[in-house]
Motif scaffolding. Structure first.
Motif, short mmCIF file in Angstrom:
data_model
loop_
_atom_site.label_atom_id
_atom_site.label_comp_id
_atom_site.label_asym_id
_atom_site.label_seq_id
_atom_site.Cartn_x
_atom_site.Cartn_y
_atom_site.Cartn_z
N ALA A 90 0.92 -1.24 -0.50
CA ALA A 90 -0.25 0.03 0.09
C ALA A 90 0.77 0.97 0.08
CB ALA A 90 -0.97 0.06 0.84
N LYS A 91 -0.24 1.92 -0.72
CA LYS A 91 1.48 3.21 -1.24
C LYS A 91 2.42 3.61 -1.33
CE LYS A 91 -1.30 5.38 2.72
NZ LYS A 91 -1.68 6.12 4.75
N GLY A 92 2.53 2.48 -2.32
CA GLY A 92 4.11 2.39 -3.00
C GLY A 92 4.94 1.11 -2.20
N LYS A 93 4.43 1.02 -0.65
CA LYS A 93 5.39 0.54 0.00
C LYS A 93 4.55 -1.03 0.62
CE LYS A 93 5.25 2.80 3.82
NZ LYS A 93 5.55 3.42 4.80
N THR A 94 5.92 -1.88 1.41
CA THR A 94 5.09 -3.28 1.52
C THR A 94 4.93 -3.01 2.99
OG1 THR A 94 6.49 -4.29 -0.12
CG2 THR A 94 6.12 -5.73 2.21
N GLU A 95 3.39 -3.36 3.19
CA GLU A 95 2.94 -2.85 5.03
C GLU A 95 3.10 -3.75 5.45
OE1 GLU A 95 2.29 0.63 5.46
OE2 GLU A 95 2.15 1.80 4.51
N ILE A 96 2.36 -4.91 5.39
CA ILE A 96 2.82 -5.83 5.88
C ILE A 96 3.68 -7.30 5.32
CG2 ILE A 96 1.75 -7.95 6.47
CD1 ILE A 96 -1.04 -5.97 7.32
N PRO A 97 4.58 -7.07 5.24
CA PRO A 97 5.59 -8.70 4.65
C PRO A 97 5.11 -9.51 5.32
CG PRO A 97 7.00 -8.08 6.44
CD PRO A 97 5.63 -6.77 6.75
N PHE A 98 4.81 -11.05 4.16
CA PHE A 98 4.84 -12.29 4.16
C PHE A 98 5.78 -13.05 5.02
CE2 PHE A 98 0.93 -12.33 1.21
CZ PHE A 98 0.02 -11.73 1.98
N PHE A 99 5.51 -13.81 5.20
CA PHE A 99 7.28 -14.92 5.91
C PHE A 99 7.74 -15.60 4.27
CE2 PHE A 99 4.21 -15.93 9.09
CZ PHE A 99 4.85 -15.42 10.05
N LYS A 100 9.01 -15.63 4.83
CA LYS A 100 9.82 -15.92 4.24
C LYS A 100 10.03 -17.87 3.84
CE LYS A 100 12.46 -11.55 2.69
NZ LYS A 100 13.98 -11.81 2.85
#
Length: 242
Positions: free
Chosen positions: A179-189
């Protein structure tokens, strides 16, 4: 664009080299012509399949949802399955929106997505067998609930209020919610053979694997990984377009 790219590649493949003899050039020209005919036939067959799929989807809506009296139904993604997904199923999504009957009506009513999960053998040289299709009609609330459940299992964020707020203004991409051009909530790798699963409903489980949304259908026992574009298109239709 994909159709034009494929056509260009095939033409390039069959195009004779300038150094060839005229006889080779003639043979090459024939090959190009045959290639163009094959491309045209392939595109026509694909368009015919899409039209038949839309007709069958419309018939399913008419038979199962008599409350829908004025609506538009169009294909959103003809094959929303992840390209390297080797399961026996595919998924076709259709966007549905209601409208008020009038001259030149505007699509401004309730939006829904119809997901058609196909089983092994649904398409052959005999055509399409739509008896091997499982249908799921979902609205924006159901889709948001699905994305919240998926994000909860795929990330450290467990607060549903936070997730809904971000999802209402963002998109689910491979690495998280953006959102807003960036990752707000990253997912697990995760490694490719690792799965995170949530039992979403009596009909399906949601699976996070290889940075991809997987949907396991309990009725058929099939798992399909939805392509990133299919997830984005669905989310944009519900929340980011009028």
């Amino acid at each position: 664009m994909k159709k034009l790219t494929i056509a260009f590649l095939i033409i390039t493949l069959f195009m004779p080299k300038q150094s060839n003899a005229q006889s080779n050039g003639a043979a090459g020209a024939i090959a190009v012509g045959a290639g163009l005919l094959a491309i045209g036939a392939g595109i026509a067959a694909m368009e015919d399949m899409k039209e038949r799929a839309e007709l069958t989807a419309t018939q399913w809506v008419l038979a199962n949802h008599p409350e829908l009296n004025s609506f538009s139904l169009k294909t959103l993604d003809f094959n929303g399955k992840k390209t390297k997904d080797m399961s026996s199923t595919s998924v076709i999504s259709f966007k549905i929106q209601e409208f008020s009957p009038t001259d030149n009506p505007t699509l401004d009513g309730k939006k829904q997505i119809l997901l058609a999960f196909t089983s092994y053998g649904w398409i052959s040289d005999q055509g399409i067998d739509f008896n091997k299709v499982n249908w799921y009609l979902i609205d924006s609330t159901e889709w948001l609930n699905m994305m919240v459940a998926y994000a909860k299992v795929a990330s450290k964020e467990k607060n549903e209020t936070v997730l809904k707020d971000v999802l209402n203004n963002g998109l689910v991409v491979n690495k998280g919610i953006k959102a807003k051009g960036k990752t707000e909530i990253p997912f697990f790798k995760l490694e490719g053979d690792m799965y995170l699963v949530t039992d979403y409903s009596s009909e399906m489980k949601l699976v996070y694997n290889e940075k991809t949304l997987g949907i396991f259908l309990k009725d058929t026992g099939n798992l399909v990984q939805m392509a990133r574009a299919a997830v984005i298109d669905t989310h944009e239709f519900f929340f980011l377009t009028k």
